[in-house]
Write an enzyme that holds these catalytic residues in place. Structure first.
Site, PDB file in Angstrom:
ATOM      1  CG  ASP A 176      68.682  56.078  28.494  1.00  0.00           C
ATOM      2  OD1 ASP A 176      68.036  56.991  28.542  1.00  0.00           O
ATOM      3  OD2 ASP A 176      68.598  54.952  27.971  1.00  0.00           O
ATOM      4  CG  ASN A 217      64.436  58.930  26.551  1.00  0.00           C
ATOM      5  OD1 ASN A 217      65.007  58.019  25.900  1.00  0.00           O
ATOM      6  ND2 ASN A 217      64.994  59.048  27.881  1.00  0.00           N
TER       7      ASN A 217
END
Length: 317
Positions: free
Chosen positions: A263, A169
């Site tokens: 995600d 991320n």
């Protein structure tokens, strides 16, 4: 803890205000509110797939903090690991609405309550109640104490014989410089079992080009499974056992919002691996939830229930 958890995660959940109309944020007069944060997205997705999940963070004793806890409760996420502070506020963000491309996001998180998470907040009994730990490097970038917390949590869970997943991320603006970001995340990657980078992230972190090269880089550092997201094309995976392959993505009717797709992908892979499905099937599920995520407006709107996931995957079979 009165129950065991399948997964525990930690990070910074934020109150998100997303525009109800297209245009520059400073011209928007109407916003809707939702929960945002990579780790809370994953926790929500796993909970909707009936995997008991706990979330650890620190929140301000304020309205945003109460909103976040209430939202987590509604999603069935365990909040016993959350602590509170009067000294610092809960973070928030604004997100624009776009018809194409990525939305503009403005964060208000500097010195947030979550960034003050430290080893003094670590509850070994709580973490040990879970079978798996999911981590992102966003938490590690928030502050030195959060980085220390991240490393300790990963080492603790590995020491308990539990599995650990890491989604890089990448958030370059949260790091002091690229070199620090790369070295820190690669150090964290060496502490996980399942590493889930995007192809662009893998290239930036390793300096290598192909999915095969990037996967090999992390397998040599002790990771047991590397899954590399390839966008609409799907994903590539390689395991320490030698098993590898490309898995096609699912057809997307219309891209509405790309935020949260990674995600969703993590939710699919983690949930399937916890259910002892083969790696290829885990990646296919990750592709499916990633596709559902980009077809939905909010960060969590596309995260499916088990029935909705099965219907979508069967339709795309």
């Amino acid at each position: 803890m009165s129950k065991s958890l399948d997964v525990v995660t930690f990070g910074e959940p934020m109150a998100m205000f997303y525009a109800n109309e297209v245009g520059p944020l400073h011209e928007i007069s109407s916003f809707s509110r939702a929960l945002a944060g990579a780790e809370s997205n994953v926790a929500t997705g796993l909970s909707r797939l009936e995997h008991p999940t706990g979330y650890v963070t620190k929140l301000g004793e304020d309205s945003f903090g109460q909103f976040i806890v209430d939202t987590l409760h509604r999603e069935g996420i365990d909040t016993a690991g959350i602590s509170y502070t009067k000294q610092f506020s809960t973070g928030m963000l604004l997100k624009s609405k776009v018809t194409e491309g990525d939305p503009k996001v403005e964060y208000y998180r500097k010195n947030s309550a979550a960034s003050k998470l430290s080893l003094s907040d670590f509850d070994g009994d709580y973490f040990a109640s879970a079978g798996h730990l999911h981590v992102t490097s966003i938490s590690a970038a928030l502050s030195p104490s959060c980085l220390e917390f991240s490393k300790h949590a990963m080492e603790f869970m590995k020491g308990q014989g539990k599995t650990v997943s890491l989604d890089p991320n990448l958030r370059p603006t949260l790091w002091p410089d690229t070199e620090t970001m790369v070295s820190t995340i690669n150090d964290l990657a060496g502490r996980c079992d399942w590493f889930l980078p995007g192809l662009g992230e893998g290239r930036k972190l390793t300096g290598l080009d192909t999915p095969e090269e990037i996967a090999g880089f992390y397998l040599q550092r002790g990771v047991s499974l590397v899954v590399i997201k390839l966008g609409p094309e799907g994903a590539y995976y390689k395991a320490a056992s030698g098993e590898e392959g490309y898995v096609d993505g699912f057809k997307v009717k219309e891209v509405v919002d790309t935020v949260g797709a990674g995600d969703g992908f993590a939710v699919g892979v983690i949930s399937a691996l916890l259910e002892q499905l083969p790696a290829a099937e885990a990646v296919r599920r990750g592709n499916a939830i990633g596709a559902l995520a980009v077809m939905s407006p909010g960060d969590m709107d596309g995260l499916p229930t088990r029935a909705a996931l099965e219907a979508f995957m069967n339709a795309g079979a």
